[in-house]
Design an enzyme around this catalytic site. Sequence first.
Site, PDB file in Angstrom:
ATOM      1  N   CYS A  14       0.857  -1.183   0.000  1.00 42.93           N
ATOM      2  CA  CYS A  14       0.000   0.000   0.000  1.00 42.93           C
ATOM      3  C   CYS A  14       0.894   1.234   0.000  1.00 42.93           C
ATOM      4  CB  CYS A  14      -0.921   0.002   1.226  1.00 42.93           C
ATOM      5  SG  CYS A  14      -0.065  -0.068   2.802  1.00 42.93           S
ATOM      6  N   SER A  72      10.429 -10.127  -9.737  1.00 42.64           N
ATOM      7  CA  SER A  72      11.374  -9.543 -10.678  1.00 42.64           C
ATOM      8  C   SER A  72      12.793 -10.013 -10.356  1.00 42.64           C
ATOM      9  CB  SER A  72      11.299  -8.010 -10.598  1.00 42.64           C
ATOM     10  OG  SER A  72      12.418  -7.395 -11.203  1.00 42.64           O
TER      11      SER A  72
END
Length: 640
Positions: free
Chosen positions: A2, A363
Site C-alpha cells: 500500500c 522480478s
Amino acid sequence: MCGVHGLYRLDGQRVAAETLSAMGNITQHRGPDDEGMHIDGACGIAMRRLSIIDLAGGHQPLSNQEQTLWLVCNGEIYNYRELRSELQAKGHVFKTGSDSEVLLHGYAEEGDAFVQRLNGMFDFALWDARRRRLLIGRDRIGVKPLYVLQDGQRLAFATEAKALLALPGVEPELDRSVLASYLQLGYVAAPLCIFKGMRKLPPATLLAVEDGQISEWRYWQLPTRIDTSLSEADWVARVRDQLDKSVHMQMVSDVPIGAFLSGGVDSSAVVGLMAQHSSQPIRTYAIGFEGGAAEALYNELPYARRVAELFGTQHREILVKPDVVGLLPKLLWHMDEPIADTAFITTFLVSEFARQDVKVILSGAGGDEIAAGYRRYLGGHYAARFQTLPAWLRRSASFAARHLPADRHSGLLNTLRLAKSFLASTELSPDARYASYLQVLDRQAVAQMLLSEQAGADPLQDALARVHSGDELQRMMAVDLETQLPDDILLLTDKMSMAVSLECRVPMLDHELVELMAAIPSAIKVRDGRLKHILKQSVADLLPADILDRKKRGFGTPMGAWLKRELAPLLQRLLSPEVVRTRGLFRSEAIQQLMADHAANRIDGTDALLALLNLEVWSRIYLDRRDPADVALELKSYLA
C-alpha cells in the site's frame, strides 16, 4: 502492499482528519482496495491498501489488544509465519492473518530491535500511545521508499513525495542544491530530494519522535568481512540454497502471482525456481519494441520465449512502439522526481500489461548489484592488463579514443562507446574510474552547464567515504547497493509498478542472500572476466548455456535513437534557448552543444539529454502546477 503517510505535530496541535485524507487521496493508485487512519492528538497515521495477504481481515491501521500500539505498514514481511508462531508462544494474541501484524507484537515484545528480525520489503509507522512516541522505518535494502518533511511545527512522512505536497502550507519548490548531483548521476540519491524541504529516509533507517525530540539511526549495515575459508563449490551450493529459499518465501500470496521475464540470467533463474515450487504453470510477462535496428537491440522476446518454453510457463508478451510523448508526463508525475533511466518507461509498460492478470509480480532486479553483473565491475581487471602495454601504445590508444564515435543503439558504435569510456579512465584512481563509468555528466560538464552551482551533498562521494574495506570490486558493489540500487532501480520499480497497483517483489534482494553474496571473495564472484560467475554456476543445472552466457542488455528503451529521429522536435522545443533561459537553471549554449554532439555521434548523450528533458517535463507538472494530461497534449503538439 500500500502507501503509508502520517503527521506528527511538534507544536502539540491535533492532527486534522482532512489532512490525512488529502494525503491518501493523491496516492490512491497505491492502494485502491482500502484506506484507514488513526489519530491520537498530535499524531496521525494512515494508509491506502492493496490487499495481498488476509484480504478480508488485513485492514489497517492495526492495533494491539489494549489499543496502545497502532501500525501502518507498506510492503510484505515474508517470514511472518515463523515470527507469528514465536510470538503466539509467548502469549501474544493476533487479531488478523496479516503479515504486518507481527511488527506490532514484535515491537511490544522487543522494542525497536525487532525490526532486525524482519525479512521483507517495507516502510512503516508505529504509534506508541503510552510513550507518545512515533517510530517510522524502512527496509534494509530500500525496496520501499519513504519521504520525510520536517519544519518547526511538524514532521510528516509518506511513501510518495506528492502526498507531502497535500499538506497545508507546502509549496512545490525545486531544491537547486541537488541539481549538480542529479546531472552527475541521472537520479536524486538519498537523503536528497528534488523538492526543497523534503528528504528521503535512507534504507535500513529508523526515525523516532518522542517528547518533541527527533532521533534517527541505521539498524543494519552491509557486512564487509570476506570469507576465504570456503571453496567455490561450497559457495555455489550456498548461493543456490539461499536463492531457492528466497524465491519460495516470496511466492506467498492470497492473490494471483506472476513474474517478469526478460530472458536474462536473473529473471530466468527466478522463473525457473518458481516453477519448481508451483503445481501450476507460472505466469510470465515480457516486452519488446517494434521498429528498426535500434529497437531490435532492446528486443529480448526470443530469449524470454526460450525460457518460458523451458519451464512451461503461461507466457504472455507484448510488442510495443510506445507513445513516449503521451507517457512521459504521466510517468514523471508518478515518479515524484525526474530520472534519466529509460527503464522507468519499460517497467511501467510491462507492469500495466501484467496487471491485467495478476496483483503480485516477481522480478530479477538486484542480481547485477549482488552478483557483479555490470561491465564497470571489470574496469580494474582490464585496467591492470592495459597497464602491461608499452607506454607509447597506451598513449596512442587513449588519444585515438577521444575521436571514436559513440552510440549505444548500434552494435559496432556501442562497442566503440564502451572502449572510449574505458580508455578515458585507465589512468584514474579506482574510485575516480568507478565514478567515470557511473556519471551521466562529469563535474566539469556539470559546472559548465549550471548557471549557478549551489553547495550541496555529493551522495556518491559520501558513499565511497563510508566504505572502508574490501578490494575494488567489493567497494564498487557496496556503493551501488547504497546509491544506484535504492534510488534509481528500486525507486522506479516501486513507482512504476504501483502506478498500476501491482506489487513487485525482488527475491534477489532478500537480505540474507545479499549478506551471503557480500562475503564471497571477488575472485569467485568474477572469474577470469566472467561476470556473475558464482551466480551463473549456482543455476548452471537450471538454465541452458545460451541464457547463462548471453550478451548483457539493460532493461531500457532505444531512447538515444528516438531523440535523433522521431523525438528530435520534442528535444529542440523543450531544451530551446528560450525555454532554458525562462527556467533559469542552465546555460543554453552548453545544452545546445550537448545536443549537437549527440546528434553527430561524437558522444552518447542519451542519459544527459533525458535528464534535462525529464527535468523540464517534471517542472511543468510540479513547479508550474499543470495537469499531466495537459502537458502531454502540449508535447504532442510539438510533433504535429
